[in-house]
Design a protein around this motif. Sequence first.
Motif, short mmCIF file in Angstrom:
data_model
loop_
_atom_site.label_atom_id
_atom_site.label_comp_id
_atom_site.label_asym_id
_atom_site.label_seq_id
_atom_site.Cartn_x
_atom_site.Cartn_y
_atom_site.Cartn_z
N GLY A 6 0.83 -1.20 0.00
CA GLY A 6 0.00 0.00 0.00
C GLY A 6 0.87 1.24 0.00
O GLY A 6 1.87 1.29 0.72
N ILE A 7 0.52 2.22 -0.81
CA ILE A 7 1.28 3.47 -0.84
C ILE A 7 0.32 4.63 -0.73
O ILE A 7 -0.62 4.77 -1.52
N SER A 8 0.56 5.46 0.27
CA SER A 8 -0.34 6.57 0.52
C SER A 8 0.43 7.87 0.70
O SER A 8 1.61 7.86 1.05
N GLY A 9 -0.23 8.96 0.47
CA GLY A 9 0.39 10.28 0.66
C GLY A 9 -0.49 11.35 0.06
O GLY A 9 -1.34 11.05 -0.79
N VAL A 10 -0.27 12.57 0.48
CA VAL A 10 -1.09 13.68 -0.01
C VAL A 10 -0.92 13.85 -1.53
O VAL A 10 0.10 13.42 -2.09
N PRO A 11 -1.88 14.47 -2.19
CA PRO A 11 -1.73 14.74 -3.62
C PRO A 11 -0.48 15.57 -3.87
O PRO A 11 -0.20 16.50 -3.10
N GLY A 12 0.29 15.18 -4.86
CA GLY A 12 1.49 15.94 -5.20
C GLY A 12 2.75 15.46 -4.52
O GLY A 12 3.84 15.93 -4.82
N VAL A 13 2.63 14.52 -3.60
CA VAL A 13 3.81 14.03 -2.88
C VAL A 13 4.73 13.24 -3.82
O VAL A 13 5.93 13.12 -3.56
N GLY A 14 4.15 12.72 -4.90
CA GLY A 14 4.95 11.99 -5.88
C GLY A 14 4.64 10.50 -5.95
O GLY A 14 5.49 9.71 -6.38
N LYS A 15 3.44 10.11 -5.58
CA LYS A 15 3.08 8.69 -5.60
C LYS A 15 3.22 8.10 -7.00
O LYS A 15 3.83 7.04 -7.16
N SER A 16 2.61 8.76 -7.98
CA SER A 16 2.64 8.20 -9.33
C SER A 16 4.06 8.11 -9.85
O SER A 16 4.47 7.10 -10.43
N THR A 17 4.83 9.16 -9.62
CA THR A 17 6.22 9.19 -10.07
C THR A 17 7.02 8.07 -9.40
O THR A 17 7.79 7.36 -10.05
N PHE A 18 6.79 7.89 -8.11
CA PHE A 18 7.48 6.85 -7.35
C PHE A 18 7.09 5.46 -7.83
O PHE A 18 7.95 4.59 -8.04
N ILE A 19 5.81 5.26 -8.03
CA ILE A 19 5.34 3.93 -8.44
C ILE A 19 5.86 3.60 -9.84
O ILE A 19 6.23 2.46 -10.12
N GLU A 20 5.90 4.60 -10.70
CA GLU A 20 6.47 4.36 -12.03
C GLU A 20 7.94 3.91 -11.90
O GLU A 20 8.34 2.90 -12.49
N ALA A 21 8.71 4.64 -11.13
CA ALA A 21 10.14 4.31 -10.98
C ALA A 21 10.30 2.93 -10.35
O ALA A 21 11.10 2.10 -10.82
N LEU A 22 9.54 2.68 -9.30
CA LEU A 22 9.62 1.39 -8.62
C LEU A 22 9.16 0.26 -9.54
O LEU A 22 9.82 -0.79 -9.63
N GLY A 23 8.07 0.50 -10.24
CA GLY A 23 7.52 -0.51 -11.15
C GLY A 23 8.53 -0.89 -12.23
O GLY A 23 8.73 -2.08 -12.53
N MET A 24 9.19 0.10 -12.81
CA MET A 24 10.17 -0.17 -13.87
C MET A 24 11.34 -0.99 -13.32
O MET A 24 11.82 -1.91 -13.98
N LEU A 25 11.77 -0.63 -12.10
CA LEU A 25 12.87 -1.37 -11.47
C LEU A 25 12.47 -2.83 -11.26
O LEU A 25 13.24 -3.76 -11.52
#
Lengths: 326, 326
Positions: A61-80
């Motif tokens: 589970g990944i949570s955080g306020v809008p703009g914290v970078g969830k999508s950016t983080f998940i993209e980077a993590l997913g690619m790795l």
Amino acid sequence: MTTTALGEQDAALVKGVLAHERRALAKTITLLESTRADHRERGRQVLEALLPHSGKSIRIGISGVPGVGKSTFIEALGMLLIGRGHRVAVLAIDPSSSISGGSILGDKTRMEQLSMRDEAFIRPSPSAGSLGGVADKTREAMLACEAAGFDIVIVETVGVGQSETEVAGMTDVFVLLQLPNAGDDLQAIKKGIVELADVVVFNKADIDLRATEMAVAQMQSALALLHPATQHWKVPVLKISATRGDGIDLFWQTIDGYRQSMESHGAIAARRRQQALAWMWHLIESGLHQRFNDNPGVKHALPALAQAVQAGTITPSAAARQLLNY
Amino acid sequence: MTTTALGEQDAALVKGVLAHERRALAKTITLLESTRADHRERGRQVLEALLPHSGKSIRIGISGVPGVGKSTFIEALGMLLIGRGHRVAVLAIDPSSSISGGSILGDKTRMEQLSMRDEAFIRPSPSAGSLGGVADKTREAMLACEAAGFDIVIVETVGVGQSETEVAGMTDVFVLLQLPNAGDDLQAIKKGIVELADVVVFNKADIDLRATEMAVAQMQSALALLHPATQHWKVPVLKISATRGDGIDLFWQTIDGYRQSMESHGAIAARRRQQALAWMWHLIESGLHQRFNDNPGVKHALPALAQAVQAGTITPSAAARQLLNY
Ligand SMILES: Nc1nc2c(ncn2[C@@H]2O[C@H](COP(=O)(O)OP(=O)(O)O)[C@@H](O)[C@H]2O)c(=O)[nH]1
Ligand SMILES: Nc1nc2c(ncn2[C@@H]2O[C@H](COP(=O)(O)OP(=O)(O)O)[C@@H](O)[C@H]2O)c(=O)[nH]1
Ligand SMILES: [Mg+2]
Ligand SMILES: [Mg+2]
């Protein structure tokens, strides 16, 4: 719990999902999320057939306020993770989607690379909420993803309402993504999210490294007070830069360490058992509430009684007793 | 809502309460708290007769961890108020009392002076919990106290479980009593109690004045982030010494200022209306839950279904649906 023989179409769906076909998976989730009762019933039957093949992923589970970078983080993590041979499903719970009809999380465009990969499956939040709401659909979609061979399921949620609790209640490890500023910290503490977190991650470390390090230290002392380490796990506080890709590798090592530590003493299985039971109770509460509100006697008497309670001419207990008698 | 003619005994009770007789008040509350259904029904009828005479006090909630000095503070405040011609009732909600049978709040001995005064009425937490639990009884006792002419009702609660939310939900002003140390602050923030507070008070300022002043400043900045000032009220942070009696006077000025500001725009009446309605809903939820658990079909099927949910052989939704059908 009645096992009905599946129709031809649905048997094909089950077979497709188990053969890791993305279209079959998408179709199944669409059935589960449908507002049509017959579709949902078909979805239920398909899911029942898939159930024995579910449960084999690690649920993050990944949570955080809008703009914290969830999508950016998940993209980077997913690619790795894909690079290391994993198959990654990303599901979103966005409580606002059932109101707006749209989804602020479902911006696939944000995960441009990941969404183009066959090893990834990205599904935005369903916009309709039935019994249990959006979170119940996500929970079921997660099981379907597992049956479709995704060994990592990431559930993303924006910090609104009860969604963090719901996501922490369906995942093996709950990650809180934070911005390095005190306001964000206090909000997370206040809302009880810090207490839910198994891992805390400060993003955007590239902007101000010193501020980030201070935020990490502050969070560590807050955690020492709020969330005492168990025998098997002490909540780590990490810093990353999702845009630069810094710290993503270490993050994954941390998750892997968590999984190993928890699995070694059966804690993940225990957590899942407890989560499933808690979710059942949550759905029962919603169902009871809904039935009460739909009761014609209640519908008829409620307005006048609510008025009287507010005016103080009847006590809340007397009104409640009367309404419960319908 | 059926108004039955009161029995002779109960009519005398009503008359006694309205004549400000302490024994009649105590007897009424005992009926309300009784585990005997016939007593409770009599209590309900007496309360109904008292209801038009209730509502004329200022209701003050006071919460804080054990040992923070609630009893000492209430004694000092109570004596000050009595000296100014007020009549003060003190009720306690102690969630632990329904488990232990005893009451850690009900130590009348702690309010030695106050308990000897005719102008004060001190009632410990009831130990039995029926529909709505201890808080519901306290709520009803509060109405009876008002009908008995107490113009100030203080509801004390120890910070355990949901009790702060319940007390904030039945009072006009909710006061959080704090110790000047960071651990206490974080706990209160985490538990969402700071957000409930209309006034924050640091006690034991005599021990370390500088530490207290730092704690006050820290709380002020936390409040600025957590609990934005409304047009009519900015949560003040005070420091007192309950044992020395320092700051009690200023505290009362603050409460009076609050009352005036809130009353001037009808906010207290609005808050009470909203509280009564919320409490009705809370009782309805408890009632629905209790009825579900008492359903014989549910009782019979629940163990096996709970097992299956935990084992992952049935989804929580399917189990919930099945149980809701009984
Ligand atoms: N400087 C910096 N910006 C970032 C970082 N991660 C995300 N962002 C930016 O923050 C904004 C919000 O990111 P997004 O992933 O959409 O956040 P979400 O709302 O939590 O999904 C975007 O403009 C990102 O480019 C980071 O590590 N450093
Ligand atoms: N030094 C100091 N001690 C206090 C003060 N107020 C209360 N105490 C002490 O703290 C202890 C707990 O007080 P009590 O009123 O029973 O706390 P409660 O559990 O919150 O009701 C007692 O020993 C009190 O004498 C204060 O202002 N200063
Ligand atoms: Mg996003
Ligand atoms: Mg006490």
